[in-house]
Scaffold this active site. Structure first.
Site, PDB file in Angstrom:
ATOM      1  N   ASP A 105       6.826   0.017 -53.072  1.00 56.38           N
ATOM      2  CA  ASP A 105       5.532  -0.358 -53.651  1.00 56.38           C
ATOM      3  C   ASP A 105       4.638   0.864 -53.803  1.00 56.38           C
ATOM      4  OD1 ASP A 105       6.420  -2.914 -53.716  1.00 56.38           O
ATOM      5  OD2 ASP A 105       4.964  -3.731 -52.299  1.00 56.38           O
ATOM      6  N   TYR A 316      -0.547  -4.612 -60.381  1.00 58.74           N
ATOM      7  CA  TYR A 316      -0.458  -4.459 -58.918  1.00 58.74           C
ATOM      8  C   TYR A 316      -1.735  -4.954 -58.245  1.00 58.74           C
ATOM      9  CZ  TYR A 316       0.669  -2.166 -54.472  1.00 58.74           C
ATOM     10  OH  TYR A 316       0.939  -1.905 -53.150  1.00 58.74           O
TER      11      TYR A 316
END
Length: 404
Positions: A105, A316
């Site tokens: 991530d 995101y």
């Protein structure tokens, strides 16, 4: 032939990346073709070692050994992850792998997960960083076209490691000290670098609420009828609109009894402009989701994470910025088409498709990630579960509002 090892944070993300790269999917932990090996961690595979790993005397909870501050922090495999970690080590040390891509991530914790694995496995191969703000096929392809040098992420990695060390030092030392001081090990009292100040804020607010003493008051309300409407008017005098006693209110009520006609004695008019609200960061999204739908912060984050990873409908979510970059502002027309392609948003299609206002576009106010906005994936035929639908609705409407 030399290969590139792509290490994602979760198996689902590894599968998505493999599909985009044209790598056949397998049932095993790694997907491979003649150019790539795509695999994943399972979240945090390693953690900082417990106190007794540094000094056997630190195992017992005693005030005289505090504070415990290791000269150098050590890593140990998390529970039930040793076999998976061993498999990753073999992949990292394969002779045909000459480059490693960190596809965890794109944030502080993702950087930490990768660096812990890379260090624990004693890997020395060059690293590139895949930085994704949205999980769509086009975004993945674009990100692979501009991989970042891994060394450019050193500051972010150090911030992540220092955060973990600070949690260890404050959490373990303060928890032991507080527990020993207030009752012993059998009644552990957890203290944390973040949780305890947050709890103190909640307790302080609760004490204010409990200490509040309600004071009764009275108001006088009258009904007015015009030729076009009926409305209620509240009695005021200056900035006063309430009475401390019932008798005071009744005096005004009696004075007004029998009045059948009112007169407008003053009208104030003024023009006012209200700009569209700013785009969402995670905190403002969680706040609105709680106010509108009663969702907890965790429910909102989980739904947003699903919208990002599984449905690929928003960017995101773990961001603290409410702004977009200049380059991203050039992609908004396609996102508008995707959102308003759904029937429920078709009537909200804005008259313009560009944003230049500093209220929304400001490169200086975007750090790791920009504000949360929809992707160019249309959700016309995507059936979203209830919470995901609510969170997406908030993001979509807030995004469209920026153009009006």
């Amino acid at each position: 032939m030399p290969k590139t090892l792509v290490l994602a944070e979760k198996p689902s993300v590894a599968r998505d990346i493999a599909k985009v790269l044209g790598v056949p999917l397998t049932r095993g932990p790694a997907h491979e073709n003649d150019q790539y090996v795509v695999t994943s961690a399972l979240g945090h595979l390693l953690e900082l070692a417990p106190p007794e790993a540094y000094d056997p005397g630190w195992k017992k909870w005693r005030m005289e050994v505090l504070p415990m501050v290791p000269a150098k922090f050590q890593l140990v495999p998390s529970k039930d992850t040793a076999s998976h970690l061993s498999g990753l080590k073999k992949l990292l040390h394969r002779r045909d792998v000459n480059l490693v891509v960190n596809a965890c991530d794109a944030g502080r914790e993702g950087e930490l997960i990768f660096r812990y694995i890379y260090r624990h496995c004693d890997c020395k191969k060059p690293v590139k960083r895949l930085w994704l703000s949205e999980n769509t096929e086009s975004a993945v392809k674009a990100a692979f076209g501009k991989l970042r040098d891994g060394t450019k992420m050193n500051n972010l990695g150090m911030a992540a490691e220092l955060r973990a060390c600070a949690d260890w030092v404050v959490g373990l030392n303060a928890t032991r000290a507080y527990t020993i001081r207030h009752g012993g090990y059998g009644n552990m009292l957890s203290v944390g670098r973040v949780q305890t100040p947050t709890l103190a804020m909640l307790v302080g607010r609760e004490e204010e609420i409990r200490a509040f003493i309600p004071v009764p008051y009275w108001q006088v309300v009258a009904q007015f009828n015009t030729s076009t409407e009926t409305y209620e008017g509240l009695w005021t005098e200056g900035d006063k609109d309430r009475f401390p006693t019932l008798a005071d209110a009744q005096r005004v009520q009696r004075a007004l009894a029998g009045c059948t006609q009112g007169q407008v004695v003053k009208i104030d008019r003024k023009d006012k402009q209200e700009p569209p609200p700013q785009l969402y960061d995670l905190t403002s999204l969680q706040r609105d989701a709680n106010r509108r739908y009663g969702l907890t912060a965790k429910q909102t984050l989980d739904a947003a994470q699903n919208l990002y990873e599984r449905y690929k409908l928003i960017t995101y979510p773990r961001t603290d910025s409410r702004y977009l970059t200049t380059s991203l502002a050039g992609t908004l027309a396609g996102r508008i088409e995707a959102v308003t392609g759904a029937q429920e948003y078709a009537r909200l299609k804005p008259p313009v498709t560009t944003l230049t206002d500093k209220r929304f576009v400001d490169d200086s106010k975007v750090t790791d990630h920009h504000a949360i906005i929809p992707t160019a994936t249309c959700r016309e035929d995507i059936g979203l579960p209830g919470v995901e639908r609510q969170v997406y609705d908030l993001v979509a409407r807030r995004f469209l509002a920026a153009f009006f």
